[in-house]
Design an enzyme around this catalytic site. Structure first.
Site, short mmCIF file in Angstrom:
data_model
loop_
_atom_site.label_atom_id
_atom_site.label_comp_id
_atom_site.label_asym_id
_atom_site.label_seq_id
_atom_site.Cartn_x
_atom_site.Cartn_y
_atom_site.Cartn_z
N ASP A 17 -21.41 17.73 37.38
CA ASP A 17 -22.23 16.85 38.94
C ASP A 17 -21.39 16.41 39.68
OD1 ASP A 17 -24.58 17.18 37.12
OD2 ASP A 17 -24.63 16.20 36.43
N GLU A 186 -32.87 19.67 43.20
CA GLU A 186 -32.46 18.12 42.89
C GLU A 186 -31.34 17.50 43.45
OE1 GLU A 186 -31.90 18.92 38.74
OE2 GLU A 186 -30.87 21.11 38.85
#
Length: 502
Positions: A17, A186
């Site tokens: 991420d 997301e």
């Protein structure tokens, strides 16, 4: 890779991420660290291709007592890295607690203690924006269905300019359920560009999804969307969340991750340009690139996050992290070289996945050989120490003290569904209580174990296929343990840790 090109991935290990930022001539990157300590790794580059690890922003997830045991799918999720008001800011979501932030005047710290900006279950992937045109501040975040019952939507808030609190209850600004074919939206990253508010966010799932772009003239919408990066006919499955950065010369680049099984989430660098109708175009017309011209930046010597360690004075390098909040006495500093780990007593010594006192680093994404020298100083029967490959399944090789006082080389493993380890090979004598350990990790993260007690390397047991944890790639680990009992159980010393390409 040549002097004029680079090859993806530029970070070939589990830097999950990622978000990226430029300040002056320097680029910085941070990534998820989940329940490990220290957390929020901080990487630095001058060319977007060669990166080094320069520190961490948090000593451990908060509150410390909640992470006293391993929680590989909790803690620090999907951070955003920003620079505002001459300070660095990192916001992240803890799916069980809410949205946190830390800040610092310098990237190497000191960083503030984590501050809870908004409490709540399932609040993840937050990203702030300070709008220099209006003086307003905003924050967008996604949702974890496992905690909130909600997903596939992005919520926007006005934020206090000092980053300490949100000023409203939030508004749904992108509803993925209303976009045909979109699911699991997301990881939003929020920007201001060319009179638009931009959100770059992936959808479609980590392994099979795509990268989307959303734009609106107003922060609270309405937004229009477009898919700007997807696998197409490449080998880069599900190009997932990441961040956009602009070089001093005005080039645009996008760093994102790709899920690669046991190797975790490796990081790719994509060229980025703007189409005639004002939308970003990532990669090669929306497909990930494997090899590409390097960014227009001053040449830099090749570099990568450190892996090797001689443990000078008993200290371990920045590349290492504990599987949970550490306690005093696990590692002891001393006047010589070598990592001295206490043989921590535990009722869970039969299952490394439950242990907090394992010092870990990321599994490299290319074939390699991992070596370390080990001396078992403990005389405690049942004391053991070793080198492990950890995931939902694990395997390790090392030394154990027998009931007769003699040290033996042991090699053990556990399947993902197993509740305790078992032998992978017969025990062998280690007369001097010393051994050189080696794990060769080939294609597909298939591991072969070796040991050397002075007679050369001897293979041990069958091949072991490394596996990831949930959302976390496999880890290399060093540990020292002892059975439950009274008093101190002694220690083990590791030296000359090396990772070499095969």
């Amino acid at each position: 890779m040549t002097g004029e090109t680079y090859t993806n991935p530029v970070l070939n290990a589990d830097w999950s991420d990622p978000d990226v930022l430029r300040v002056g001539d320097d680029f910085y990157l941070t990534a998820s660290s989940f329940g490990r300590a220290p957390g929020l790794p901080l990487l630095h580059s001058r060319d977007l291709v060669s990166w080094t690890l320069v520190g961490h922003a948090v000593d451990h997830p908060e509150p410390a007592e909640e992470f006293a045991t391993p929680r590989h799918d909790c803690g620090v999720w999907a951070p955003s890295l920003r620079h505002h008001d001459d300070r660095f800011w990192i916001f992240w979501g803890d799916p069980d607690q809410g949205i946190f932030q830390v800040n610092a005047a310098e990237i190497r710290g000191p960083w503030t203690r984590p501050h809870l900006v908004k409490a709540g279950k399932g609040l993840i992937d937050p990203c702030p924006l300070w709008d220099d045109e209006t003086g307003e501040a905003y924050l967008v975040h996604a949702w974890a269905k496992s905690r909130s019952g909600v997903k596939n939507r992005l919520t926007g808030h006005r934020m206090h300019p000092d980053g300490t609190e949100l000023l409203d209850d939030g508004k749904l600004i992108v509803d993925g359920d209303r976009i045909p074919g979109w699911f699991t939206l997301e990881g939003p990253k929020l920007y201001r560009h060319d009179g638009w508010f931009w959100i770059l966010a992936p959808a479609g799932g980590v392994e099979t999804g795509w990268q989307g772009a959303f734009r609106s003239r107003e922060f609270f919408g309405p937004y229009e969307e477009r898919i700007v990066l997807e696998q197409k006919d490449t080998d880069v499955n599900g190009p997932h969340q990441g961040g956009w950065v602009r070089t001093p010369s005005g080039e645009d680049w996008f760093l994102h991750f790709q899920q690669r099984g046991a190797y975790g989430r490796v990081v790719h660098l994509q060229p980025m340009r703007w189409s005639a109708d004002g939308w970003p175009v990532l990669g090669d017309d929306g497909a990930p690139v494997a090899v590409h011209r390097r960014p227009d930046l001053p040449p830099q010597p090749p570099a990568a996050p450190a892996t090797d360690d001689d443990f000078p004075g008993g200290r371990f390098g920045r590349q290492w992290s504990w599987t949970a909040t550490p306690r005093d006495g696990w590692a002891t500093q001393h006047s010589g070289d070598g990592l001295r780990l206490a043989c921590v007593r535990s009722a869970d010594a039969h299952d490394l996945r439950k242990l907090s006192n394992i010092l870990t680093q990321r599994l490299p994404g290319t074939p390699c050989a991992v070596e370390v020298e080990l001396r078992l100083d403990s005389e405690e029967p049942g004391a053991r120490a070793g080198l492990a490959v950890l995931g939902d399944a694990f395997g390790w090789i090392g030394l154990q003290r027998g009931t007769d006082g003699q040290a033996e080389v042991v090699h053990r493993f556990a399947e993902g569904v197993a509740e305790r380890e078992r032998d992978a090979a017969p025990a062998r004598p280690a007369p001097e209580g010393r051994v050189r350990l080696r794990i060769e990790i080939g294609a597909g993260a298939r591991c072969r174990f070796f040991h050397d007690v002075g007679e050369g390397l001897i293979p041990s047991g069958p091949v072991f296929a490394a596996t990831p944890w949930r959302w976390v790639g496999a880890l290399l680990g060093l540990f020292a343990l002892a059975p439950v009992g009274p008093g101190h159980a002694g220690a083990a010393t590791f030296s000359h840790f090396r990772i070499d390409p095969l």
